[in-house]
Design a protein around this motif. Structure first.
Motif, PDB file in Angstrom:
ATOM      1  N   ALA A 157       1.206  -1.040   0.102  1.00  0.00           N
ATOM      2  CA  ALA A 157       0.224   0.183   0.012  1.00  0.00           C
ATOM      3  C   ALA A 157       0.505   1.975  -0.166  1.00  0.00           C
ATOM      4  O   ALA A 157       2.232   1.514   0.010  1.00  0.00           O
ATOM      5  CB  ALA A 157      -0.813   0.600   1.267  1.00  0.00           C
ATOM      6  N   ASP A 193      -2.235   7.144   0.247  1.00  0.00           N
ATOM      7  CA  ASP A 193      -3.924   7.423   0.495  1.00  0.00           C
ATOM      8  C   ASP A 193      -4.277   5.969   1.486  1.00  0.00           C
ATOM      9  O   ASP A 193      -4.875   5.830   2.428  1.00  0.00           O
ATOM     10  CB  ASP A 193      -5.042   7.690   0.741  1.00  0.00           C
ATOM     11  CG  ASP A 193      -4.577   9.495  -0.262  1.00  0.00           C
ATOM     12  OD1 ASP A 193      -3.716   9.992   1.046  1.00  0.00           O
ATOM     13  OD2 ASP A 193      -5.284   9.558  -0.778  1.00  0.00           O
ATOM     14  N   ASP A 194      -3.237   4.898   1.085  1.00  0.00           N
ATOM     15  CA  ASP A 194      -4.078   3.364   1.716  1.00  0.00           C
ATOM     16  C   ASP A 194      -3.328   3.209   2.544  1.00  0.00           C
ATOM     17  O   ASP A 194      -2.720   1.531   2.722  1.00  0.00           O
ATOM     18  CB  ASP A 194      -4.373   2.819   0.604  1.00  0.00           C
ATOM     19  CG  ASP A 194      -4.675   2.632  -1.018  1.00  0.00           C
ATOM     20  OD1 ASP A 194      -5.235   3.439  -0.516  1.00  0.00           O
ATOM     21  OD2 ASP A 194      -4.239   2.672  -2.033  1.00  0.00           O
ATOM     22  N   LYS A 205      -4.667   6.145   6.819  1.00  0.00           N
ATOM     23  CA  LYS A 205      -5.179   6.218   7.884  1.00  0.00           C
ATOM     24  C   LYS A 205      -5.610   6.740   8.969  1.00  0.00           C
ATOM     25  O   LYS A 205      -6.836   7.581   9.524  1.00  0.00           O
ATOM     26  CB  LYS A 205      -6.230   4.624   7.223  1.00  0.00           C
ATOM     27  CG  LYS A 205      -5.749   4.080   6.135  1.00  0.00           C
ATOM     28  CD  LYS A 205      -6.604   3.056   5.966  1.00  0.00           C
ATOM     29  CE  LYS A 205      -6.878   2.047   4.975  1.00  0.00           C
ATOM     30  NZ  LYS A 205      -6.511   1.230   4.361  1.00  0.00           N
TER      31      LYS A 205
END
Length: 90
Positions: A38, A41-42, A47
């Protein structure tokens, strides 16, 4: 050492196949080879940042109630204090 993200006080030992969190520190002497799963933004850090931002922008219902009560309570107390002062010295 994932303490920046997890808050753990001691480094956690990882084995081949275990997930790593970006931004952590390799405290061992051996190089670490990993596969990025990832990015942007992943990621876990992104998060967490999104969750914190959402929490800061929202107002819990109890805070809205407290704001309403204080909007009435403070002026009433000030008026009562002014009336008491006027009655005492008037």
């Amino acid at each position: 050492d994932e303490s920046m993200v997890t808050g753990e006080f001691a480094p956690v030992t990882k084995a081949p196949g275990d997930a790593l969190v970006g931004g952590t520190i390799n405290v061992g002497m051996e190089p670490v080879y990993f596969r990025v799963q990832a990015c942007g933004d992943d990621t876990a850090l992104a998060k967490i940042t999104q969750l914190v931002s959402a929490a800061q922008l929202s107002k819990p219902p109890i805070q809205a109630f407290a704001d309403t009560v204080s909007a009435v309570f403070v002026p009433v107390v000030l008026v009562l204090a002014l009336c008491t002062w006027a009655a005492w010295f008037g």
